[in-house]
Design an enzyme around this catalytic site. Structure first.
Site, PDB file in Angstrom:
ATOM      1  N   TRP A 102       0.807  -1.036   0.066  1.00  0.00           N
ATOM      2  CA  TRP A 102      -0.172   0.032  -0.174  1.00  0.00           C
ATOM      3  C   TRP A 102       0.814   1.350   0.118  1.00  0.00           C
ATOM      4  CZ3 TRP A 102      -4.332  -1.461  -1.811  1.00  0.00           C
ATOM      5  CH2 TRP A 102      -4.773  -2.565  -1.287  1.00  0.00           C
ATOM      6  N   ASP A 172      -1.489   6.605   6.184  1.00  0.00           N
ATOM      7  CA  ASP A 172      -2.701   5.591   5.727  1.00  0.00           C
ATOM      8  C   ASP A 172      -2.989   4.773   7.260  1.00  0.00           C
ATOM      9  OD1 ASP A 172      -4.146   3.584   4.815  1.00  0.00           O
ATOM     10  OD2 ASP A 172      -2.665   3.359   3.002  1.00  0.00           O
ATOM     11  N   LYS A 196     -11.684  -1.959   7.374  1.00  0.00           N
ATOM     12  CA  LYS A 196     -10.902  -2.913   7.900  1.00  0.00           C
ATOM     13  C   LYS A 196     -11.430  -2.749   9.586  1.00  0.00           C
ATOM     14  CE  LYS A 196      -8.467  -3.190   4.345  1.00  0.00           C
ATOM     15  NZ  LYS A 196      -7.548  -2.683   3.946  1.00  0.00           N
TER      16      LYS A 196
HETATM   17  C1  LIG Z   1      -6.843  -2.120   2.555  1.00  0.00           C
HETATM   18  C2  LIG Z   1      -5.938  -1.020   2.430  1.00  0.00           C
HETATM   19  C3  LIG Z   1      -5.901  -0.067   1.616  1.00  0.00           C
HETATM   20  C4  LIG Z   1      -6.880  -0.073   0.131  1.00  0.00           C
HETATM   21  O1  LIG Z   1      -7.976   0.275   0.590  1.00  0.00           O
HETATM   22  P1  LIG Z   1      -9.159   0.630  -0.320  1.00  0.00           P
HETATM   23  O2  LIG Z   1     -10.184   1.083   0.398  1.00  0.00           O
HETATM   24  O3  LIG Z   1      -9.573  -0.796  -0.818  1.00  0.00           O
HETATM   25  O4  LIG Z   1      -8.878   1.372  -1.394  1.00  0.00           O
HETATM   26  C5  LIG Z   1      -4.870   0.939   1.641  1.00  0.00           C
HETATM   27  N1  LIG Z   1      -4.003   0.967   2.491  1.00  0.00           N
HETATM   28  C6  LIG Z   1      -4.038  -0.028   3.492  1.00  0.00           C
HETATM   29  C7  LIG Z   1      -3.159   0.402   4.689  1.00  0.00           C
HETATM   30  C8  LIG Z   1      -4.972  -0.898   3.308  1.00  0.00           C
HETATM   31  O5  LIG Z   1      -5.057  -1.836   4.624  1.00  0.00           O
END
Ligand SMILES: *Cc1c(COP(=O)(O)O)cnc(C)c1O
Length: 361
Positions: A102, A172, A196
């Site tokens: 990511w 993030d 998540k």
């Molecule tokens: C799942 C995840 C993403 C992607 O998220 P989307 O909402 O599917 O775009 C990005 N960064 C992290 C750390 C993730 O766990």
């Protein structure tokens, strides 16, 4: 009715009481005679829902007043572009730390809009650790410094934040938001896909310091400009109404049933501690992350034998421990033990692993 123990990395488990509440309110939300799914987002009833979702998030996370909370769509992946489009307009430079897939995707997207620097990477060891960072290597006039606080696929997390001085730290937090207290004031921007640890899929939460809004590149689409959403209370267009409602229920659960993020952290440390201490003494299973950087949320492990890994995943699923297969890029297993995974789920998983070890040594 049967409920399995769902160790999915996302979309993932939700608290059972939240699902029951949503079911109770499905056909008639608090006497409105409608489901939240059917409501106008401009109605008074819905306004109450989105406002309380925001104020609960502010309260639970302790978000300072000089930060905006935005409820967006497009996933964390859209933020990989929105962040540079809105922030990379001073020097046009940004720093990135590559701690997994990511973080790397965020970097690649950032590099399309300006001068993106890789400050450090842990790719050399399959992202199994968080690299030590030396502020002397940071770009002093960068517009921001980007990290992925918890690395969902590899199971690592930062335990100390880089000291970026005046450069805004952007993180993030998709897979660790609400898992423990976080000092929001240390960040310029926090963003997370909700699926998540917060709600079902469809909602992206952005927490942004107000002074970072209003400097977007001219090419920025209206919908990608933070200002658009900040000026309209996340109601410029139709927000992901039902997912915001679900986030509100999860936040009520966090506040009232759990008792806030300090309590949540204690529970998460207990759950992760149980699993890691089992892995540390096991002769069959072993964790893949260096102990000091282990995630509280995502726990990858292997047997060292691919066939045995596959056998474990299959037998676990048959015993109702589902979604334990590791990410396709790493293999092995991964147990995601988000907030909603009860202690009992981890205890039973560990007991199952003990039994599997006895039978397969
Ligand atoms: C799942 C995840 C993403 C992607 O998220 P989307 O909402 O599917 O775009 C990005 N960064 C992290 C750390 C993730 O766990």
């Amino acid at each position: 009715m049967k409920r399995v123990y769902n160790f999915s990395a996302g979309p993932s488990i939700l608290p059972e009481s939240v699902l029951r509440r949503a079911a109770d309110e499905m056909l008639d939300y608090q006497g409105s005679g409608q489901s939240v799914m059917e409501m106008s987002h401009r109605s008074k009833v819905y306004e109450g829902i989105i406002n309380s979702a925001e104020s609960l998030l502010r309260e639970v996370m302790g978000i300072p007043d000089n930060y905006k909370v935005l409820f967006l769509q497009g996933g964390a992946s859209s933020q990989f572009a929105m962040v540079p489009m809105n922030l990379m307009t001073g020097s046009g430079k940004a720093d990135y730390v590559l701690t997994g897939q990511w973080a790397t995707k965020a970097y690649k997207e950032g590099a399309r809009y300006g001068e993106a620097h890789v400050v450090a990477s842990s790719k050399d060891k399959t992202f199994s650790y968080i690299p030590k960072l030396d502020p002397a290597t940071f770009t002093p006039d960068a517009d921001y410094f980007h990290i992925c606080l918890n690395n969902t696929i590899y199971g690592t997390r930062y335990t100390t934040l880089p000291d970026t001085g005046k450069v805004p730290l952007v993180a993030d937090v998709s897979s660790c938001i609400l898992s423990e207290p976080i000092d929001v004031s240390k960040f310029g921007v926090l963003y997370a896909g909700a699926q998540k640890n917060m709600a079902p899929a469809g909602l992206t939460v952005v927490i942004i310091r107000e002074d970072l809004i209003g400097h977007a590149m001219d090419i920025t689409p209206t919908m990608f400009n933070y200002q658009t959403h900040a000026d309209n209370g996340s109601m410029f267009n139709t927000p992901p109404c039902y997912t915001i409602y679900m986030a509100k229920l999860v936040l009520e659960w966090l506040k009232n049933d759990i008792g806030g993020l300090e309590e949540m952290k204690k529970i998460n440390e207990k759950k992760a501690g149980l699993l890691y201490s089992f892995l540390d003494q096991s002769k069959l299973f072993k964790g893949t992350v260096v102990p000091e950087d282990r995630s509280l949320m995502n726990v990858p492990f292997v047997t060292g034998n691919e066939e045995l890994d596959a056998k474990f995943v299959k037998e676990a699923a048959a015993a109702d421990f589902v979604n334990l297969k590791g990410h396709r890029s790493v293999g092995g297993m991964r147990a995601s033990i988000y907030n909603a995974m009860p202690m009992e789920g981890v205890e039973k998983l560990v007991a199952f692993m003990e039994q599997f070890e006895k039978e397969n040594r």
